[in-house]
Design a protein around this motif. Structure first.
Motif, short mmCIF file in Angstrom:
data_model
loop_
_atom_site.label_atom_id
_atom_site.label_comp_id
_atom_site.label_asym_id
_atom_site.label_seq_id
_atom_site.Cartn_x
_atom_site.Cartn_y
_atom_site.Cartn_z
N HIS A 30 45.60 -14.85 61.83
CA HIS A 30 45.77 -16.20 62.34
C HIS A 30 45.50 -16.25 63.85
CE1 HIS A 30 48.34 -19.81 63.42
NE2 HIS A 30 47.61 -20.29 62.44
N SER A 31 45.79 -15.17 64.56
CA SER A 31 45.45 -15.10 65.98
C SER A 31 43.93 -15.09 66.18
CB SER A 31 46.07 -13.85 66.62
OG SER A 31 47.47 -13.97 66.72
N VAL A 32 43.21 -14.42 65.29
CA VAL A 32 41.74 -14.45 65.36
C VAL A 32 41.25 -15.88 65.23
CG1 VAL A 32 39.62 -13.69 64.23
CG2 VAL A 32 41.54 -12.10 64.44
N GLU A 33 41.85 -16.62 64.31
CA GLU A 33 41.48 -18.03 64.15
C GLU A 33 41.72 -18.82 65.43
OE1 GLU A 33 43.17 -22.12 62.20
OE2 GLU A 33 44.22 -20.22 61.86
N ASN A 34 42.89 -18.65 66.02
CA ASN A 34 43.24 -19.44 67.19
C ASN A 34 42.46 -19.04 68.44
OD1 ASN A 34 45.74 -21.41 66.74
ND2 ASN A 34 45.96 -19.66 65.36
N ILE A 35 42.12 -17.78 68.55
CA ILE A 35 41.22 -17.36 69.63
C ILE A 35 39.87 -18.04 69.45
CG2 ILE A 35 39.84 -15.39 70.42
CD1 ILE A 35 42.53 -15.50 71.74
N LYS A 69 52.88 -18.54 68.56
CA LYS A 69 52.63 -17.24 67.93
C LYS A 69 53.68 -16.23 68.34
CE LYS A 69 50.17 -16.60 65.42
NZ LYS A 69 48.74 -16.35 65.42
N GLY A 70 54.16 -16.31 69.58
CA GLY A 70 55.27 -15.45 69.97
C GLY A 70 56.49 -15.71 69.10
N LEU A 71 56.80 -16.98 68.89
CA LEU A 71 57.94 -17.35 68.03
C LEU A 71 57.73 -16.85 66.60
CD1 LEU A 71 60.57 -18.87 67.43
CD2 LEU A 71 59.19 -20.94 67.13
N LEU A 72 56.52 -16.98 66.07
CA LEU A 72 56.26 -16.56 64.69
C LEU A 72 56.41 -15.05 64.52
CD1 LEU A 72 53.23 -18.86 63.78
CD2 LEU A 72 55.47 -18.86 62.69
N PHE A 73 55.94 -14.27 65.48
CA PHE A 73 56.10 -12.82 65.36
C PHE A 73 57.56 -12.39 65.49
CE2 PHE A 73 51.48 -11.97 65.77
CZ PHE A 73 51.38 -10.96 64.84
N LEU A 74 58.31 -13.06 66.36
CA LEU A 74 59.72 -12.74 66.46
C LEU A 74 60.45 -13.13 65.18
CD1 LEU A 74 60.49 -13.78 70.16
CD2 LEU A 74 59.89 -11.53 69.26
N ALA A 75 60.08 -14.26 64.60
CA ALA A 75 60.67 -14.66 63.31
C ALA A 75 60.28 -13.67 62.21
CB ALA A 75 60.21 -16.07 62.94
N ALA A 76 59.03 -13.17 62.26
CA ALA A 76 58.61 -12.17 61.28
C ALA A 76 59.44 -10.90 61.41
CB ALA A 76 57.12 -11.84 61.47
N GLY A 77 59.83 -10.56 62.64
CA GLY A 77 60.71 -9.40 62.82
C GLY A 77 62.06 -9.62 62.16
N ASN A 78 62.57 -10.84 62.23
CA ASN A 78 63.84 -11.14 61.55
C ASN A 78 63.70 -11.01 60.04
OD1 ASN A 78 65.00 -11.63 63.98
ND2 ASN A 78 65.07 -13.86 63.78
N VAL A 79 62.57 -11.48 59.51
CA VAL A 79 62.33 -11.36 58.07
C VAL A 79 62.23 -9.90 57.68
CG1 VAL A 79 60.68 -11.86 56.22
CG2 VAL A 79 61.20 -13.61 57.92
N LEU A 80 61.50 -9.12 58.47
CA LEU A 80 61.36 -7.69 58.20
C LEU A 80 62.72 -6.99 58.23
CD1 LEU A 80 59.41 -5.28 57.83
CD2 LEU A 80 59.35 -5.09 60.31
N ARG A 81 63.52 -7.33 59.22
CA ARG A 81 64.83 -6.72 59.33
C ARG A 81 65.75 -7.15 58.19
NH1 ARG A 81 67.51 -4.83 63.75
NH2 ARG A 81 65.45 -3.98 64.20
N GLY A 82 65.67 -8.40 57.79
CA GLY A 82 66.58 -8.89 56.75
C GLY A 82 66.16 -8.53 55.34
N ALA A 83 64.85 -8.54 55.08
CA ALA A 83 64.37 -8.30 53.70
C ALA A 83 63.73 -6.94 53.51
CB ALA A 83 63.33 -9.39 53.35
N HIS A 84 63.50 -6.22 54.64
CA HIS A 84 62.88 -4.89 54.57
C HIS A 84 61.54 -4.92 53.85
CE1 HIS A 84 66.55 -3.17 56.18
NE2 HIS A 84 67.23 -3.87 55.29
#
Length: 358
Positions: free
Chosen positions: A298-303, A343-358
């Protein structure tokens, strides 16, 4: 400029402090994150003032390195790109202090904080540098520090592979930049205010496009991006995707300012790269099941969207249509800030998902 130098001092203190107290529990995280936050808070004020119209500030000192001086300058373009760097890195540092705590006990936390502060400081110097040698030194430090952050979980084969792909791609881009500055410095100095591109501007544009486009993630130079971002810790992914790849956009814009009146084909090339990156990036993102890999594409798209704006602005300049030029460049710069925030917010949210759902 004094505030920005103090900001760099805080980053250095945070990096060194994290190493000094490496064996004292959470002290490394406290000092590393604290140095990063204080540095960002100290630096964002002059950056905002520069964007609001404060006269440019510069620091020029003689040094023993050949081809120019130690030359730093804060102007409105630098200030604009520094604002998301300081904002995102401060938030990522606060997030990372808790995120990395899970690794305490089985991985050393001092090195990632050392390299995190080094990464932020190097991005700041890249944006402020007005000498080719200084720029390349900071660019290389940025590449190496982010490499060590990407390979934080180096016990995984996939992480090591992602790190090497990123390192090779970064140095391919740096090779083009080395050629670019050699060609620009034909007057005998690599200070930016001595650059002249009276001949060969088209070649210089192409070399800059490859050098900076590799860091920005233009298709087909994006191969490192979907590998490195999923491998890195989530707060590092946020910094890399939200602001580090924008140093490629900044560098391209800065070099285009040296090249004189743009040629029409530059705009069409940027539009073509923007359209292809936007379409291919979103198609690849839709096919992903790994959340962080999806965000990387998605970052490739936005660039690509940003490159499209730069292309429209360049065509407007060439055609003598100031309204079109303003719309194109303003749209590109708006999306630099817009993408950095969401995108910063989305990656930080993805970290929460990774931490919570492994």
């Amino acid at each position: 400029m004094a505030s920005l130098l103090l900001s760099l001092l805080f980053f250095a203190a945070g990096a060194c402090g994290a190493i000094v107290v490496a064996n004292r529990g959470r002290c490394s995280s406290f000092l590393g994150a604290g140095g990063a936050v204080l540095g960002c808070l100290c630096g964002i004020v002059p950056a905002v003032r520069a964007v609001l119209g404060q006269p440019s500030q510069s620091l020029r000192m003689a040094w023993d390195v050949p081809y120019g001086s130690l030359f730093l300058e804060l102007d409105p373009l630098s200030g604009f790109f520094l604002i998301p760097v300081f904002l995102l890195c401060a938030l990522a540092a606060i997030y990372g202090a808790e995120y990395l705590d899970e690794y305490r006990g089985h991985k050393a936390l001092a090195p990632p904080w050392f390299f995190f502060n080094l990464l932020v400081a190097s991005m700041v110097i890249v944006i402020l540098a007005r000498n080719g040698v200084l720029f390349l030194m900071a660019w290389e430090i940025m590449a190496l520090s982010s490499f060590f952050l990407v390979t934080f979980e180096d016990e995984k084969e996939s992480t090591r592979q992602a790190g090497w792909i990123y390192l090779v791609a970064s140095h391919v881009g740096t090779a083009f930049l080395l050629v670019l500055f050699i060609l620009l410095g034909r007057a005998g100095s690599l200070d930016f205010d001595r650059f002249s591109a009276s001949s060969g501007a088209g070649l210089l544009f192409v070399v800059a496009l490859f050098g900076f486009g590799t860091k920005a993630g233009f298709v087909p130079l994006h191969v490192w991006l979907p590998e490195a971002h999923p491998a890195a810790p989530s707060h590092v992914s946020a910094v890399m995707s939200a602001v580090m790849i924008k140093t490629g956009i900044y560098g391209l814009l800065r070099v285009m300012m040296f090249l004189g009146a743009p040629q029409a084909w530059w705009g069409w090339v940027l539009c073509g790269i923007g359209l292809s990156s936007g379409v291919i990036g979103v198609l690849l993102a839709l096919a992903q099941h790994d959340l962080k890999r999806l965000l990387a594409y998605h970052s490739v798209e936005n660039i690509g969207i940003i490159a499209l704006g730069l292309g429209v602005g360049t065509l407007g300049l060439r055609a003598g249509l100031p309204a079109v030029a303003v719309i194109g460049f303003a749209g590109a710069l708006l999306h630099v800030l817009n993408h950095a925030l969401f995108k910063g917010l989305l990656f930080l949210a993805a970290g929460n998902v990774l931490r919570g759902a492994h």
